[in-house]
Design an enzyme around this catalytic site. Structure first.
Site, PDB file in Angstrom:
ATOM      1  N   HIS A 267      36.628  36.690  27.487  1.00 45.99           N
ATOM      2  CA  HIS A 267      36.748  36.406  28.919  1.00 45.99           C
ATOM      3  C   HIS A 267      35.387  36.464  29.607  1.00 45.99           C
ATOM      4  CE1 HIS A 267      37.876  36.643  33.127  1.00 45.99           C
ATOM      5  NE2 HIS A 267      37.368  37.868  33.213  1.00 45.99           N
TER       6      HIS A 267
ATOM      7  N   HIS B 101      30.563  42.099  34.347  1.00 41.07           N
ATOM      8  CA  HIS B 101      31.162  42.262  35.676  1.00 41.07           C
ATOM      9  C   HIS B 101      32.333  43.245  35.704  1.00 41.07           C
ATOM     10  CE1 HIS B 101      33.983  39.155  34.154  1.00 41.07           C
ATOM     11  NE2 HIS B 101      34.834  39.647  35.038  1.00 41.07           N
TER      12      HIS B 101
ATOM     13  N   GLU C 106      33.932  49.119  35.907  1.00 38.64           N
ATOM     14  CA  GLU C 106      35.286  49.440  36.354  1.00 38.64           C
ATOM     15  C   GLU C 106      36.186  49.835  35.187  1.00 38.64           C
ATOM     16  OE1 GLU C 106      37.836  49.759  39.708  1.00 38.64           O
ATOM     17  OE2 GLU C 106      35.741  49.132  39.667  1.00 38.64           O
ATOM     18  N   ASP C 107      36.002  49.201  34.024  1.00 46.14           N
ATOM     19  CA  ASP C 107      36.951  49.346  32.922  1.00 46.14           C
ATOM     20  C   ASP C 107      36.451  50.206  31.760  1.00 46.14           C
ATOM     21  OD1 ASP C 107      38.532  47.693  34.409  1.00 46.14           O
ATOM     22  OD2 ASP C 107      38.078  45.880  33.277  1.00 46.14           O
TER      23      ASP C 107
ATOM     24  N   ASP D 151      35.058  34.346  37.622  1.00 44.18           N
ATOM     25  CA  ASP D 151      36.035  35.259  37.026  1.00 44.18           C
ATOM     26  C   ASP D 151      37.455  34.802  37.349  1.00 44.18           C
ATOM     27  OD1 ASP D 151      37.139  37.689  35.904  1.00 44.18           O
ATOM     28  OD2 ASP D 151      37.308  38.451  37.949  1.00 44.18           O
TER      29      ASP D 151
ATOM     30  N   ASP E 225      43.730   7.064  48.749  1.00 41.47           N
ATOM     31  CA  ASP E 225      42.669   7.472  47.837  1.00 41.47           C
ATOM     32  C   ASP E 225      43.132   7.745  46.417  1.00 41.47           C
ATOM     33  OD1 ASP E 225      44.088   9.700  48.409  1.00 41.47           O
ATOM     34  OD2 ASP E 225      42.362  11.005  48.775  1.00 41.47           O
TER      35      ASP E 225
END
Length: 733
Positions: free
Chosen positions: A61, A85, A89-90, A159, A279
């Site tokens: 990911h 990123h 946090e993880d 993300d 369009d």
């Protein structure tokens, strides 16, 4: 698999991060690639045991997110931060370790992305007034982080984009929640920052999960006509290339990719079917200069007749995110409609990449004007935080600036003013200056007088008519009446009222409150309870707040509805029994089983009114309003037949209410009142009109069906604003 003509395929970066680094290596120096490799090393450690819902290692990911940013030509720090990123946090990885291994720039971006998780919290808490102030402060911090380094937003957008591409692996309920958040927050942010290639894909993917049936219908429509459309476009390109060569213009001409959500949105906005869209067949022409853009426009219009009202010049008037292009629709070969977009190569680059173009082209430049303009709105929002009177105003302005489309109108001097879609001449007046708004008494649009509630459209010229003296009307703050769209105008009006004399505010507030309660036929409401409903301790504080515009009549109507619902929640009687299938609406009868109920014709109670039940002989329970004169005047021997009842939680029932309207008689009066009721989708049961020829007045009794007192307050406000109306109120018998 559902066919999506424009969907960007997920890049295969899963097998080997080193292979991915080698593939992007030509864009970066050796030192920059080393930073990216170190970030990959830290990510391997942080996510080594983590698995995604798809069953793939979590590392796939973060590499995919970095690859999306590489496609946007972002710098090596952004790629390193994208890879890391989620790591802080993880996992147990710290910002200090990231700074030491990959540099302070990467650590700064990772910290910013971590803070941007507040967006999700903001979405979850919408509508929770108790958390409004904290939410506003969180938004301010978010904007500050974005204004300091907008790359954190780009990482968050990448993300979300990869999460949307792999959303099929999650449960359906979670798919819809994430898709709704994407459509409400992330796609508008991408649009506001000018990154169209991300915006379009986010919208299409969200659309796929929010409305799968319509999504498949449009996809099938495009697939079935793909071969014919491609043949047609190639023929058009051949004609245009011949004309460009003859004119000596070097141009690149290609078919424009189709976006399913934009097709659906246009169908909804214009009420069109598939075959009426201009369009679906579209080409884009890229040239070297602005002068050549207009030359090409002349060639296109000389070849085929253009369709009126389907022309937009975003070169002369760029969008708020600095998007520039010429859009026109013509009746092309074979009599089929064709959209043509004309822009320069530089405009194309900035249209697709938005603020992301800044990092690729910043080398050797002192300042990127396009970049500065694209993020100027962030800094403006931070400045406006000091202007707003409440946290709610700041949140409203944030939503207005980020999540709404815009219109571009002209001043009498030709200056272009950027306003939220739905803005009125009164919003325009306050945008120009507070004094212009305060003294506004009328407006002209393109030379003709329009009401102050008129909705402005792009390209219109607006002139404000002012008086020498005077101030704003409190009616302008009533959201039911549609005078204002922007929180900026509302805050300026409230500021004006706050400056008025204290005693005058109390008197004006009492007049406004009495008038609203009289209109709603509410006579026994505890005003201290009403004050405390708004967080005030004294009735005078409530009157001052109403007098200076902090509390408007719509809010009073809502509060009345809330306070006149069941007040004794702690009642220890037997559980509430729900009456089903009876005439007149859903009623709770306390302490007994189901009984037949009927609405009393003498006082016609509506949902939200304080009510009691009267046990009749053979006709069940009749429901009366508590202040009904028949109930108040009951002899003592009959009062024992009064029982406690409540409205149920159902919101689908309607209730009969009589409206009394007094007006100066004029032609078209009944039609105008009927139009207001029709626009509010109010069902009219009976109408009785009586005219007094001597006094030139008319009295009307209109019986309608409403859902609650909130709706009643709204329609009384709107009827009261019609010309010649003297009073509109609820009838009591």
């Amino acid at each position: 698999m559902v066919y999506v003509e424009n969907q960007v395929p997920e890049t295969d970066t899963r097998a080997d991060p080193e292979a991915w680094i080698a593939r992007i290596g030509h864009r970066h120096s050796g030192n920059e690639l080393e930073v990216i490799r170190r970030a990959v090393g830290l990510a391997r450690r942080a996510h080594k045991e983590q698995i995604r819902a798809s069953g793939e290692p979590y590392l796939t990911h973060v590499i995919a997110v970095a690859d999306i940013l590489a496609g946007l030509n972002l710098d090596h720090e952004s790629l390193g931060a994208a890879i890391l990123h989620d790591s802080v946090e993880d996992s147990d990885l710290t910002l200090e370790e990231i700074a030491e291994t990959c540099g302070p720039g990467v650590a700064h971006l990772v910290d910013g992305v971590t803070k941007m998780r507040i967006i999700g919290d903001y979405q979850k808490e919408l509508g929770d007034s108790s958390k409004e102030s904290a939410r506003a402060e969180s938004l301010r911090k978010l904007l500050l982080a974005m204004a300091e380094d907008v790359r954190v937003v780009l990482i968050k957008l990448a993300d979300r984009l990869h999460n949307m591409r792999t959303l099929k692996h999650l449960p359906e309920e979670k798919q819809r929640r994430i898709a709704r958040e994407t459509m409400d927050i992330y796609a508008p942010l991408a649009n506001r920052l000018g990154i169209w290639q991300v915006k379009w894909e986010l919208e299409d993917l969200a659309f796929r999960y929010l409305d799968p049936i319509t999504y498949r219908q449009i996809a099938r429509f495009l697939r079935e006509r793909r071969v014919d459309r491609q043949r047609y476009i190639q023929n058009v390109i051949g004609v245009l290339e011949g004309q460009m060569t003859e004119a000596g213009i070097k141009a690149d001409i290609k078919g424009r990719p189709k976006h399913l959500y934009s097709i659906w949105k246009k169908m909804q906005r214009k009420g069109l079917g598939f075959h009426q869209l201009y369009d679906v067949r579209a080409v884009r022409i890229l040239v070297d200069s602005v002068a050549e853009c207009y030359h090409v426009l002349g060639i296109v219009h000389s070849l085929w007749p253009h369709i009126p009202r389907e022309f937009d010049d975003y070169i002369a008037t760029p969008k708020e995110n600095m998007y520039q292009s010429i859009h026109t629709a013509v009746v092309g070969p074979e009599g089929k409609t064709l959209e043509v977009q004309i822009r320069t190569w530089d405009m194309e680059r900035h249209a697709e990449l938005g603020v992301a173009a800044h990092w690729r082209y910043k080398e050797g430049r002192k300042q990127d004007q396009n970049f500065e303009q694209k993020i100027a709105w962030l800094r403006q929002l931070l400045e406006w935080k000091e202007e707003e009177g409440s946290a709610g105003d700041f949140i409203d302005r944030f939503k207005s600036e980020v999540f709404q489309d815009r219109v571009y109108v002209l001043t009498p001097d030709g200056e272009v003013i950027d306003m939220p879609q739905g803005a009125t001449p009164l919003d325009f007046a306050y945008h120009i200056h507070s004094e212009v708004g305060n003294r506004c008494r009328g407006a002209k649009v393109d030379g003709r007088i329009v009401p102050l509630t008129y909705e402005l459209h792009s390209g219109e010229q607006v002139e404000i008519l002012t008086t020498r003296h005077g101030g704003p009307s409190r009616d302008w703050l009533n959201p039911h009446l549609g005078y204002l769209k922007t929180s900026r105008a509302r805050s300026r009006i409230r500021a004006w009222f706050k400056q008025q004399d204290h005693e005058k505010n109390i008197a004006d507030g009492k007049t406004a409150l009495d008038r609203e309660l009289h209109r709603l036929a509410v006579s026994d409401l505890d005003r201290l309870k009403l004050a405390r409903h708004f967080g005030l301790q004294q009735v005078d504080e409530l009157l001052i707040a109403v007098g200076r515009g902090d509390i408007n009549t719509a809010q009073i109507g809502h509060a009345v509805h809330h306070l006149t619902r069941r007040e004794d929640e702690t009642d220890t009687l037997a559980p509430v029994q729900r009456r089903k299938g009876a005439k007149g609406g859903d009623i709770h009868i306390r302490g007994v089983g189901n009984l037949l109920t009927n609405m009393a014709r003498c006082c016609t109670p509506a949902a939200g009114d304080p009510i009691v039940g009267f046990i009749t002989l053979g006709r069940g329970v009749t429901i009366h309003r508590r202040e009904c004169s028949n109930i108040l005047n009951l002899p003592e021997e009959k009062r024992r037949r009064i029982i406690e009842v409540d409205w149920s939680a159902s919101e689908k029932n309607t209730y009969q209410v009589d409206l009394e309207i007094e007006a100066v008689d004029r032609q078209g009066l009944l039609r105008d009142i009927s139009t207001v009721l029709a626009n509010e989708k109010i069902n009219v049961l009976t109408t009785d009109t009586r005219s007094d020829k001597h006094r030139n007045t008319a009295k009307m009794l209109v019986t309608v069906e409403i859902t609650d007192t909130n709706q009643l307050s709204r329609i009384l406000s709107r009827i009261g604003q019609l010309p010649n109306i003297l009073e509109a109120r609820r009838r009591t018998r």
